[in-house]
Design a protein around this motif. Structure first.
Motif, PDB file in Angstrom:
ATOM      1  N   ILE A  55      11.881   5.126  -3.609  1.00 23.85           N
ATOM      2  CA  ILE A  55      11.524   6.215  -4.522  1.00 23.85           C
ATOM      3  C   ILE A  55      10.183   5.850  -5.123  1.00 23.85           C
ATOM      4  CG2 ILE A  55      12.146   7.528  -6.580  1.00 23.85           C
ATOM      5  CD1 ILE A  55      15.044   6.604  -6.156  1.00 23.85           C
ATOM      6  N   GLU A  56       9.209   6.755  -5.016  1.00 26.25           N
ATOM      7  CA  GLU A  56       7.954   6.529  -5.729  1.00 26.25           C
ATOM      8  C   GLU A  56       7.945   7.371  -6.998  1.00 26.25           C
ATOM      9  OE1 GLU A  56       4.037   7.587  -4.172  1.00 26.25           O
ATOM     10  OE2 GLU A  56       3.177   6.180  -5.633  1.00 26.25           O
ATOM     11  N   LEU A  57       7.575   6.726  -8.098  1.00 27.03           N
ATOM     12  CA  LEU A  57       7.376   7.455  -9.349  1.00 27.03           C
ATOM     13  C   LEU A  57       5.863   7.601  -9.493  1.00 27.03           C
ATOM     14  CD1 LEU A  57       9.109   6.837 -12.753  1.00 27.03           C
ATOM     15  CD2 LEU A  57       6.655   7.179 -12.603  1.00 27.03           C
ATOM     16  N   VAL A 110       9.187  11.981  -9.521  1.00 25.72           N
ATOM     17  CA  VAL A 110       9.649  11.077  -8.459  1.00 25.72           C
ATOM     18  C   VAL A 110       9.721  11.799  -7.126  1.00 25.72           C
ATOM     19  CG1 VAL A 110      10.939   9.552  -9.998  1.00 25.72           C
ATOM     20  CG2 VAL A 110      12.099  11.505  -8.976  1.00 25.72           C
ATOM     21  N   GLU A 111       9.539  11.024  -6.059  1.00 21.30           N
ATOM     22  CA  GLU A 111       9.609  11.579  -4.710  1.00 21.30           C
ATOM     23  C   GLU A 111      10.266  10.580  -3.767  1.00 21.30           C
ATOM     24  OE1 GLU A 111       5.483  12.649  -4.456  1.00 21.30           O
ATOM     25  OE2 GLU A 111       4.879  10.680  -3.730  1.00 21.30           O
ATOM     26  N   ALA A 112      10.915  11.098  -2.739  1.00 24.42           N
ATOM     27  CA  ALA A 112      11.652  10.267  -1.774  1.00 24.42           C
ATOM     28  C   ALA A 112      10.733   9.842  -0.638  1.00 24.42           C
ATOM     29  CB  ALA A 112      12.816  11.075  -1.202  1.00 24.42           C
ATOM     30  N   GLU A 113      10.799   8.558  -0.300  1.00 23.44           N
ATOM     31  CA  GLU A 113       9.931   8.030   0.756  1.00 23.44           C
ATOM     32  C   GLU A 113      10.694   7.007   1.609  1.00 23.44           C
ATOM     33  OE1 GLU A 113       5.972   7.140  -0.239  1.00 23.44           O
ATOM     34  OE2 GLU A 113       5.888   8.623  -1.863  1.00 23.44           O
ATOM     35  N   ILE A 114      10.101   6.628   2.719  1.00 20.96           N
ATOM     36  CA  ILE A 114      10.591   5.505   3.530  1.00 20.96           C
ATOM     37  C   ILE A 114       9.576   4.382   3.402  1.00 20.96           C
ATOM     38  CG2 ILE A 114      11.237   4.700   5.845  1.00 20.96           C
ATOM     39  CD1 ILE A 114      13.021   6.960   4.809  1.00 20.96           C
ATOM     40  N   MET A 125       0.846  -1.191   0.000  1.00 23.97           N
ATOM     41  CA  MET A 125       0.000   0.000   0.000  1.00 23.97           C
ATOM     42  C   MET A 125       0.886   1.247   0.000  1.00 23.97           C
ATOM     43  SD  MET A 125      -3.087  -1.286   0.122  1.00 23.97           S
ATOM     44  CE  MET A 125      -4.099   0.145   0.499  1.00 23.97           C
ATOM     45  N   LYS A 126       0.278   2.381  -0.302  1.00 27.30           N
ATOM     46  CA  LYS A 126       1.010   3.642  -0.247  1.00 27.30           C
ATOM     47  C   LYS A 126       0.142   4.727   0.374  1.00 27.30           C
ATOM     48  CE  LYS A 126       0.781   6.653  -3.439  1.00 27.30           C
ATOM     49  NZ  LYS A 126       0.937   7.517  -4.610  1.00 27.30           N
ATOM     50  N   MET A 127       0.789   5.634   1.047  1.00 30.93           N
ATOM     51  CA  MET A 127       0.096   6.829   1.527  1.00 30.93           C
ATOM     52  C   MET A 127       0.481   7.990   0.629  1.00 30.93           C
ATOM     53  SD  MET A 127      -1.987   6.458   4.025  1.00 30.93           S
ATOM     54  CE  MET A 127      -2.116   7.684   5.326  1.00 30.93           C
ATOM     55  N   GLY A 128      -0.448   8.905   0.424  1.00 33.53           N
ATOM     56  CA  GLY A 128      -0.176  10.088  -0.392  1.00 33.53           C
ATOM     57  C   GLY A 128      -0.676  11.328   0.319  1.00 33.53           C
TER      58      GLY A 128
END
Ligand code: 0L1
Ligand code: MG
Length: 262
Positions: A139-141, A106-110, A61-64
């Motif tokens: 990294i999320e694209l 792209v964005e940086a995530e943990i 899953m991802k949070m935005g």
């Protein structure tokens, strides 16, 4: 306002086809102005079922919209979530084909990888940390299916929160002793530093974002299974990328993750 089940299915198919055939579309609320947040998640669930129907495995899953500036920009006070499927995963150091993307950023995530299932309604940071087997830099694209990357909240939820690709680092790190709030990240494009940030940019602590995901899933009668990968939300602003770019994330104590666009 809720939509008829066949309209929900049509909306999900429209977004799935836009993603598969790499074209943009008008935001859903232009055609269906009554879509509310709950209906938007119904469409996202239908999109997920379409992918599963093609045999694709859900990997997590991802949070935005997890940073307060981004929430303010969208005029909302809660983050949103989406799902990750195996077709979105990119190997660390791997290649991403730009011709399959519309307008990538792209964005940086943990990333968190869980070893126990988590359920709401009262999931908190401590429960998330106890259920986390390891952390990874990610990294999320993102690649909205909507024209010019313009949407409203229900439309972007239906579009699986712009999920498109993700890469995680190759070295799992135990969460014990990791200070997620001060954990620093550097996001580079072609060797140049583009963005820097710290974990606290994500709702004060990325584990809070994971707990919020679990509590939001609970509202829809769902939970987070053991073995889930969770992208906890962007620490940095999203930067546009194009064919030829090499993207690298360096995360304090977690190592690196990267890929190249061809
Ligand atoms: O992962 C994200 O934070 C993206 C959420 C959707 C909004 C966007 O596409 O910028
Ligand atoms: Mg993201």
């Amino acid at each position: 306002m809720s939509l008829e089940p066949e309209v929900i299915e049509d909306c999900a198919r429209l977004l799935d086809e836009a993603q598969s055939n790499v074209y943009d579309v008008d935001k859903l609320t232009d055609t269906h102005p009554g879509i509310d947040v709950d209906t938007a998640y119904d469409i996202q669930d239908a999109l997920r079922a379409i992918k599963q129907g093609r045999g694709l495995r859900i990997t997590g899953m991802k949070m935005g919209l997890t940073s307060y500036p981004k929430m303010k920009q969208m005029g909302v006070d809660t983050p949103i979530y989406g799902f990750l499927s195996e077709d979105l995963a990119v190997n660390d150091g791997g290649l991403v084909e730009t011709a399959l993307l519309i307008h990538p950023k792209v964005e940086a995530e943990i990333a968190f990888v869980t070893s126990e299932s988590l359920s709401g309604p009262n999931c908190d940071e401590a429960a998330v940390m106890a259920a986390t087997a390891f952390l990874l830099p990610a990294i999320e694209l993102i690649d909205s299916r909507y024209r010019d990357f313009k949407f409203d909240l229900p439309s972007v939820i239906a579009d699986n929160t712009s999920a498109s690709r993700y890469v995680v680092g190759s070295r799992p790190v135990s969460p014990a002793g990791v200070d997620l709030e001060t954990l620093g990240v550097v996001l580079e494009k072609n060797g140049a530093v583009m963005e820097v940030g710290a974990g606290a940019a994500v709702l004060g602590n990325p584990a809070t974002a994971v707990a919020m995901l679990v509590n939001m899933l609970h509202v829809r009668g769902q939970s987070l299974p053991a073995g889930s990968l969770v992208l906890s939300g962007a620490i940095t602003a999203a930067i546009p990328v194009a064919a030829g770019d090499s993207i690298l994330l360096r995360a304090d104590g977690l190592g690196t993750a990267g890929f190249r666009l061809i």
